[in-house]
Design an enzyme around this catalytic site. Structure first.
Site, PDB file in Angstrom:
ATOM      1  N   ASP A 163      59.528 -51.527 -12.014  1.00 56.01           N
ATOM      2  CA  ASP A 163      59.920 -52.919 -11.862  1.00 56.01           C
ATOM      3  C   ASP A 163      59.411 -53.642 -10.766  1.00 56.01           C
ATOM      4  O   ASP A 163      59.539 -54.877 -11.028  1.00 56.01           O
ATOM      5  CB  ASP A 163      61.413 -52.690 -11.778  1.00 56.01           C
ATOM      6  CG  ASP A 163      61.979 -52.070 -12.823  1.00 56.01           C
ATOM      7  OD1 ASP A 163      62.011 -52.252 -14.011  1.00 56.01           O
ATOM      8  OD2 ASP A 163      62.902 -50.613 -12.690  1.00 56.01           O
ATOM      9  N   HIS A 220      63.039 -44.351  -8.128  1.00 52.90           N
ATOM     10  CA  HIS A 220      63.580 -44.128  -9.436  1.00 52.90           C
ATOM     11  C   HIS A 220      64.522 -43.227  -9.798  1.00 52.90           C
ATOM     12  O   HIS A 220      64.552 -41.989  -9.483  1.00 52.90           O
ATOM     13  CB  HIS A 220      62.669 -44.154 -10.657  1.00 52.90           C
ATOM     14  CG  HIS A 220      62.859 -44.750 -11.935  1.00 52.90           C
ATOM     15  ND1 HIS A 220      63.660 -43.883 -12.594  1.00 52.90           N
ATOM     16  CD2 HIS A 220      62.446 -45.763 -12.593  1.00 52.90           C
ATOM     17  CE1 HIS A 220      63.765 -44.492 -14.073  1.00 52.90           C
ATOM     18  NE2 HIS A 220      63.292 -45.667 -13.850  1.00 52.90           N
TER      19      HIS A 220
END
Length: 429
Positions: free
Chosen positions: A364, A307
């Site tokens: 995600d 991330h």
């Protein structure tokens, strides 16, 4: 530490105040830098620029911390519902039982959308993207409820607009999904709570009874809570800067939807499924694709791992992993795509290459898997992201107005042509 920072410009020393946030974040206030020196700062992408002071969300990417109004994301996801988090983010505190019931009752009065809005669907091409539909439909709410255009709204008038948006957004999202299937629309049942009602409208059928699975409700609550806000990201900043022009709430949120639509922002969970489909089409050899990901000369990149903000781990991913496992076990999903996902997850959690580079599965990765397991097409994933992010966008817009922040107007460094003489059209070559 001194509460003053010094900067030297053209031989002149200027003192600028240092601001410390409640979580010990440090900032240099450059608000008067141009007035004092004639200089501005250049920060492409605003990666080092604080655009506002906010009380909504705290994020520490290095330590993997995410809090809404001071409450840890772990505790909220474990103990609260999405509607409680909506109240917390927008109004500042966790609701009492009476306040929660009051919010649910207010929302229930406004879950229907104007019947004329249904005609819009007839004009969309059959293959139009759900995010394009969602953005235009939310934007159009301002034409159905023109009272939102009234300048200097009272707090009560502003709150009614907020309630209407909270109520109608899930209905619109479910209608977008139903239209993508060519199925008749399912109207809300206000006996249900916020998330259950959304799932009823989305997966219910006019031809048969539909009982909403409580495990699905629990997973959906968690997903929406985890996406409810994320500090000054691209879409939240867009909502604030559009709202700073005194633009109405519906149009400001529609602008946030447009920002979220970009694949670099809200499309990451769809990209995860696209990657898994690619691996499946190639024969499903995960070892081959893991090797490609490790090859610095290969353009392939693993989607849904690591991330940009969280440097060590995504705290939301740890929470949603269990919900993902529960969904797959409870629904008995037999999908080769999900088997590929499990193998990639195992590699990322055990392979030293991924561990050293902190390429852990992020939120995600798991949210895409859950949405697919529930039966959503990948084109709907970003729409569902928007449903979760709605309270954060509203809170950002509301806070910006309450702070009486000025209209957003970034500066620039001009690097174009200097003075040029005009050439008549007949003489141009």
């Amino acid at each position: 530490m001194s509460d003053i920072a010094e900067i030297k410009v053209d031989g002149k020393t200027v003192e600028l105040p240092v601001i410390t946030g409640t979580e010990d974040e440090k900032a240099i206030d450059i608000s008067k830098l141009r007035d004092l020196t004639g200089f501005i700062t250049l920060d492409t992408g605003f990666k080092n620029t604080g655009s506002t002071k906010s009380k909504i969300t705290f994020l520490d990417g290095e330590k993997g911390i995410l809090k809404y109004r001071g409450y840890s994301i772990e505790e909220l996801a474990a103990k609260s519902s999405f509607l409680e988090v909506i109240y917390l983010i927008i109004y500042g505190d966790l609701p009492t039982q009476a306040q929660l019931e009051g919010l649910q009752a207010e929302i229930s009065k406004h879950t229907l959308i104007h019947e004329d809005m249904k005609k819009f669907f007839d004009g969309y091409p059959s293959r139009s993207h759900p995010m394009g539909q969602l953005g235009s439909l939310i934007f159009s709410l301002s034409t159905f409820y023109p009272e939102c255009l009234k300048p200097n709204q009272t707090a009560e008038e502003q709150n009614l607009t907020i309630i209407k948006l909270l109520a109608k957004f899930p209905t619109i999202v479910s209608f977008v999904y139903k239209k993508s299937l060519g199925h008749p629309l399912i109207y809300p049942k206000n006996k249900y709570d916020y998330v259950t009602n959304f799932l009823w409208m989305t997966f219910g059928q006019r031809t048969e009874d539909y009982d909403v699975n409580p495990i699905v409700v629990n997973a959906m609550n968690k997903l929406l809570i985890l996406h409810a806000d994320h500090e000054q990201n691209c879409s939240a900043s867009t909502v604030r800067i559009v709202g700073s022009s005194d633009c109405n709430l519906y149009a400001s949120i529609a602008a946030g939807i447009a920002a979220l639509w970009g694949p670099l922002h809200g499309g990451a969970n769809q990209a995860v499924i696209d990657m898994l489909e690619l691996i499946k089409a190639d024969g499903g050899d995960t070892e081959k694709w893991i090797a490609k990901a490790k090859d610095k000369n290969d353009p392939f990149r693993m989607m849904g791992f690591g991330h940009r903000v969280y440097k060590n781990f995504d705290p939301r991913a740890k929470i949603i992993k269990k919900a993902c496992d529960d969904i797959l076990e409870n629904l008995g999903i037999d999908d080769p795509i999900l088997e590929i996902a499990k193998k990639l997850e195992e590699a990322a959690l055990t392979d030293q290459y991924f561990i050293d580079r902190k390429l852990y599965p992020n939120v995600d990765f798991y949210s895409g898997i859950i949405y697919r397991a529930l039966g959503f097409p990948s084109e709907m994933f970003t729409v569902l992201f928007a449903l979760g992010r709605l309270p954060g966008w509203i809170a950002q817009w509301k806070e910006m107005h309450e702070n009486k922040e000025p209209i957003g107007r970034p500066r620039q460094i001009y690097v174009g042509e200097t003075d040029r003489e005009f050439v008549e059209l007949k003489d141009r070559k």
